[in-house]
Motif scaffolding. Structure first.
Motif, short mmCIF file in Angstrom:
data_model
loop_
_atom_site.label_atom_id
_atom_site.label_comp_id
_atom_site.label_asym_id
_atom_site.label_seq_id
_atom_site.Cartn_x
_atom_site.Cartn_y
_atom_site.Cartn_z
N ALA A 42 0.85 -1.19 0.00
CA ALA A 42 0.00 0.00 0.00
C ALA A 42 0.89 1.24 0.00
N LEU A 43 0.27 2.34 -0.36
CA LEU A 43 0.96 3.62 -0.28
C LEU A 43 0.53 4.31 1.00
N GLY A 44 1.51 4.81 1.76
CA GLY A 44 1.24 5.53 2.99
C GLY A 44 1.34 7.02 2.76
N ALA A 45 1.55 7.75 3.84
CA ALA A 45 1.69 9.20 3.77
C ALA A 45 2.85 9.58 2.85
N GLN A 46 2.71 10.66 2.17
CA GLN A 46 3.69 11.17 1.21
C GLN A 46 4.02 10.16 0.11
N GLY A 47 3.11 9.23 -0.16
CA GLY A 47 3.29 8.28 -1.26
C GLY A 47 4.36 7.23 -1.03
N LYS A 48 4.78 7.01 0.22
CA LYS A 48 5.78 5.97 0.51
C LYS A 48 5.17 4.59 0.33
N LEU A 49 5.94 3.69 -0.27
CA LEU A 49 5.49 2.32 -0.48
C LEU A 49 5.77 1.47 0.76
N PHE A 50 4.73 0.81 1.27
CA PHE A 50 4.85 -0.11 2.39
C PHE A 50 4.45 -1.49 1.90
N GLU A 51 5.26 -2.49 2.21
CA GLU A 51 4.91 -3.85 1.78
C GLU A 51 5.58 -4.88 2.67
N PHE A 52 4.98 -6.09 2.68
CA PHE A 52 5.56 -7.22 3.39
C PHE A 52 4.91 -8.50 2.88
N SER A 53 5.59 -9.62 3.12
CA SER A 53 5.06 -10.94 2.83
C SER A 53 5.28 -11.81 4.06
N LEU A 54 4.26 -12.58 4.42
CA LEU A 54 4.36 -13.49 5.54
C LEU A 54 4.04 -14.90 5.07
N GLU A 55 4.88 -15.85 5.43
CA GLU A 55 4.56 -17.25 5.19
C GLU A 55 3.98 -17.77 6.50
N LEU A 56 2.65 -17.78 6.56
CA LEU A 56 1.95 -18.16 7.78
C LEU A 56 2.22 -19.61 8.15
N TYR A 57 2.05 -19.92 9.43
CA TYR A 57 2.38 -21.24 9.96
C TYR A 57 1.65 -22.38 9.25
N GLY A 58 0.37 -22.18 8.96
CA GLY A 58 -0.42 -23.25 8.35
C GLY A 58 -1.19 -22.78 7.14
N LYS A 59 -1.96 -23.69 6.58
CA LYS A 59 -2.77 -23.38 5.40
C LYS A 59 -3.99 -22.57 5.82
N VAL A 60 -4.44 -21.72 4.89
CA VAL A 60 -5.58 -20.85 5.16
C VAL A 60 -6.56 -20.88 4.00
N VAL A 61 -7.76 -20.40 4.26
CA VAL A 61 -8.75 -20.20 3.20
C VAL A 61 -8.37 -18.89 2.51
N PRO A 62 -8.21 -18.87 1.18
CA PRO A 62 -7.72 -17.67 0.50
C PRO A 62 -8.60 -16.43 0.65
N TRP A 84 -4.62 -24.47 17.14
CA TRP A 84 -3.83 -23.35 17.66
C TRP A 84 -2.42 -23.49 17.14
N TRP A 85 -1.95 -22.45 16.47
CA TRP A 85 -0.60 -22.46 15.93
C TRP A 85 0.38 -22.07 17.04
N PRO A 86 1.55 -22.70 17.07
CA PRO A 86 2.54 -22.33 18.09
C PRO A 86 3.18 -20.97 17.83
N ARG A 87 3.05 -20.48 16.60
CA ARG A 87 3.61 -19.17 16.22
C ARG A 87 2.89 -18.72 14.95
N ILE A 88 3.11 -17.49 14.55
CA ILE A 88 2.43 -16.95 13.37
C ILE A 88 3.08 -17.40 12.07
N LEU A 89 4.40 -17.54 12.06
CA LEU A 89 5.11 -17.86 10.83
C LEU A 89 5.56 -19.31 10.78
N LYS A 90 5.68 -19.82 9.56
CA LYS A 90 6.16 -21.18 9.36
C LYS A 90 7.59 -21.34 9.87
N SER A 91 8.42 -20.35 9.62
CA SER A 91 9.82 -20.37 10.03
C SER A 91 9.93 -20.34 11.55
N GLU A 92 10.89 -21.09 12.08
CA GLU A 92 11.11 -21.10 13.52
C GLU A 92 12.02 -19.96 13.96
#
Length: 150
Positions: A42-62, A84-92
């Motif tokens: 997304a674009l934030g204040a002053q047109g700055k680009l903000f982005e991220f990708s997360l590989e979640l711990y388990g499978k999800v409904v798209p 219940w996932w032990p953490r948010i990301l797949k990576s330990e």
């Protein structure tokens, strides 16, 4: 050059909540894939680009639910399987510093009430399945008067 917004997370046995702290976000683009890859830009204040990708711990409904506020965007993502996932990301590995627990939405596994009997109104996505509330531990005026008289 892109920046990472603060991302807060919480979970229930059937869903994950992601809150992206990005005031006045524009051109929001989100992709949620079944294997658990969640991509945001997304674009934030002053047109700055903000982005991220997360590989979640388990499978999800798209498909996901989104609530856009003035200061943040809240996503409710359905887990493929109730657990219940032990953490948010797949990576330990330790998550990036911009990924933090959302203590306002946090609910421990033993505090979750049965989702079938709980309200499914997700307009605010806050404590919908958790028995605690923001008012826990607060003295109300009648209680305060009673305490003064004792």
């Amino acid at each position: 050059m892109s920046h990472n917004p603060e991302v807060l997370w919480a979970q229930r046995s059937d869903k994950v909540y992601l809150t992206v702290a990005l005031p006045d976000a524009k051109d929001v683009s989100v992709k949620c894939e079944p294997q658990g890859l969640f991509t945001f830009s997304a674009l934030g204040a002053q047109g700055k680009l903000f982005e991220f990708s997360l590989e979640l711990y388990g499978k999800v409904v798209p498909e996901y639910r989104k609530n856009v506020g003035l200061r943040n965007i809240i996503f409710s993502i359905q887990k493929e399987e109730r657990s219940w996932w032990p953490r948010i990301l797949k990576s330990e590995e330790k998550p990036a510093p911009y990924i933090k627990v959302d203590w306002n939405k946090w609910c421990d596994e033993d505090e979750e009430v049965n989702s079938e009997t709980a309200s499914d109104d997700e307009s605010a996505f806050v404590d919908e399945d958790c028995e605690s509330s923001d008012d826990d531990g607060l003295l109300y005026l009648p209680d305060l008067e009673k305490a003064r008289n004792n």
